[in-house]
Scaffold this active site. Structure first.
Site, mmCIF file in Angstrom:
data_model
loop_
_atom_site.group_PDB
_atom_site.id
_atom_site.type_symbol
_atom_site.label_atom_id
_atom_site.label_comp_id
_atom_site.label_asym_id
_atom_site.label_seq_id
_atom_site.Cartn_x
_atom_site.Cartn_y
_atom_site.Cartn_z
ATOM 1 C CG ASP A 88 41.509 20.628 25.463
ATOM 2 O OD1 ASP A 88 42.370 19.732 25.523
ATOM 3 O OD2 ASP A 88 40.429 20.504 24.841
ATOM 4 C CG ASP A 123 43.684 14.753 23.405
ATOM 5 O OD1 ASP A 123 43.845 15.915 22.999
ATOM 6 O OD2 ASP A 123 42.665 14.377 24.006
ATOM 7 C CB CYS A 275 15.792 28.330 39.465
ATOM 8 S SG CYS A 275 17.486 28.696 39.959
ATOM 9 C CB CYS A 277 19.804 31.307 40.531
ATOM 10 S SG CYS A 277 19.158 31.761 38.902
ATOM 11 C CB CYS A 280 15.237 32.132 38.369
ATOM 12 S SG CYS A 280 16.041 31.151 37.073
#
Length: 491
Positions: A88, A123, A275, A277, A280
């Site tokens: 960025d 920007d 969850c 994963c 977890c």
């Protein structure tokens, strides 16, 4: 350097694609986790092992703190990461802290010098809320810098991304996107969505994406800044966003926020971890709360990354299966404001139909009035309108699930044109039963007398002297399995 974007499969405006820049390839849609260029909670190498083939980092911070080292070593070596790296320009810092006194040429030269695979030109984000003169100024400033950067640095090995600004002023968004595409940018990025999403303005987010997508060629991939929320990802993909970046996984974790496909919740209010994963499955809410802040933050950040990656994979699978509309509708039920974005999709169903395959492996679900405007049905209505032709003076309408394929049809075919009735598509010749999606539809509602009357009126409009309604008892419209194979032979 050679750059290409190959679309392999599509559904609505979502695409399964491959973005190639030199030797690096990025499968889309994909999320690029944002990593701090100096200190990371999750090491970039760990992100790569989790399946994140690309990431984003901030060139402004890198330039401010490790300029010489970055120019000497390159961004991939600095981060110890061999995947796709997008940088960025520092526009977010401009939004937060005001003009930082940087020039487009310095920013571009640095990003090119450190070997960024893709880079955003300098920007000035429009932000929210913002008055129109300030929004116009942000568009003009960003556009000037973008076009100058592409002209001066476009021949190098970096894919330059044009930032689309304008915020909630959709005419400015369209002007910005169209000018950047016409200027030669091969990829665009929609700016200023973070504050819109933080205020739950999901219908406005949808309109911003669509305004951008309508203004650029289909072949141009679209990046969405700061879109790391599991709720909005399916919507953004369906409307044509190909890549995303976000630091939400760690920002939420620092505040003790736990991500799930249906939203974000404070960890201290939870009783269990819904969850499976790696994080977890090995701990509990109580154990996480008992950990030190740094340890707990890393655990939550890892969990949040797994949730985000799973959501991206769900979007990919939905595109491949042709069920992206269904995924968006399911996700929309998690929040009232997200549900309000569904009518925006419906209003633009004709545009979404352009990217929707004519034939799918899965049947259609019709749950409510919104589903009656599914792009698949719009495509089918156009084909059906061309096939409805009168060949006899009379018509017979098989209503309420009657099957004219054999007995009844044989009695009527010499005397009348025979039609069946579809809940959403209306009357159709029975020969289309094995043509998607006429008999491959599951609906929550039953055919009503009003539907039958409407169908009769439509058939009379074709010039029939009379329309006879025949058929058995009323029953729900049921699904028939559909495959991309030869139609089954008659019983």
């Amino acid at each position: 350097m050679a750059t290409s974007f190959e679309v392999k499969e599509c559904d609505l405006l979502g695409r399964l694609g491959v973005l190639s820049v030199g030797q690096r390839r990025l499968e889309t849609p994909c999320l690029l986790p944002v990593v701090h260029p100096v200190s990371q909670m999750i090491a970039p190498s760990e992100l790569l092992s989790m399946g994140f083939r690309g990431l984003m980092t901030n060139s402004y911070i890198l330039r401010s703190r490790r300029r010489e080292e970055a120019l000497r070593e390159g961004v991939h070596k600095i981060l110890s990461y061999e995947g796709f790296v997008m940088t960025d320009s520092g526009g977010y810092q401009v939004l937060e802290y005001g003009d930082l006194g940087v020039r487009y040429g310095d920013v571009a030269a640095f990003q090119s010098g450190i070997g960024s695979d893709a880079a955003v030109t300098l920007d000035r984000p429009t932000g929210y809320p913002q008055n129109r003169p300030a929004a116009e100024d942000s568009v003009d400033y960003s556009m000037r810098n973008a076009l100058k950067t592409l002209k001066e640095f476009g021949e190098g090995g970096t894919l330059w991304i044009g930032p689309v600004q304008g915020g909630l002023y959709l005419d400015l968004v369209k002007r910005s996107a169209a000018a950047l595409a016409a200027g030669g940018f091969q990829m665009l990025a929609l700016g200023s969505p973070v504050q819109v999403m933080q205020n739950y303005m999901f219908p406005d987010l949808a309109r911003m994406i669509l305004a951008t997508r309508k203004a650029v060629p289909y072949s141009v991939p679209l990046h969405l800044f700061g879109a790391g929320h599991p709720l909005t990802m399916a919507l953004a993909v369906a409307l044509g966003c190909d890549t995303f970046d976000s630091a939400s996984y760690v920002l939420f974790a620092r505040r003790g926020r736990y991500m799930s496909p249906s939203g974000v919740a404070p960890l201290e209010s939870m009783k269990s971890l819904p969850c499976s994963c790696p994080v977890c499955s090995k701990t509990s809410v109580k154990e996480l709360l008992e950990r030190g802040h740094a340890d707990r933050t890393k655990a939550l950040a890892l969990h949040n990354l797994h949730v985000l990656r799973a959501e991206v994979e769900s979007c990919k699978e939905a595109i491949s299966e042709g069920t992206l509309w269904d995924l968006v509708v399911e996700r929309s039920m998690a929040h009232p404001m997200l549900r309000k974005a569904v009518p925006v999709m419906v209003e633009n169903a004709e545009l979404l139909a352009e990217g929707t395959p004519a034939i799918k492996d899965r049947g259609l679900f019709l749950r409510d009035g919104y589903d009656l405007r599914r792009p698949e049905l719009l495509n089918s209505r156009e084909r059906l309108a061309r096939s409805l032709k009168r060949s006899a003076p009379k018509a017979a309408l098989m209503a309420h699930g009657g099957s004219p394929t054999h007995g009844v049809e044989r009695k009527l075919k010499d005397k009348a044109d025979v039609y069946k009735l579809h809940l959403a598509l209306g009357p159709y010749p029975p020969e289309l039963d094995f043509t998607y999606p006429f008999a491959q539809t599951s609906a929550a509602d039953e055919l009503r007398e009003a539907d039958v009357k409407r169908a009769v009126t439509g058939l009379r409009g074709l010039g029939y002297r009379s329309v006879k309604v025949v058929g058995g008892r009323k029953r729900p419209v049921r699904s028939r399995p559909t495959q991309r194979a030869a139609s089954p032979s008659p019983r």
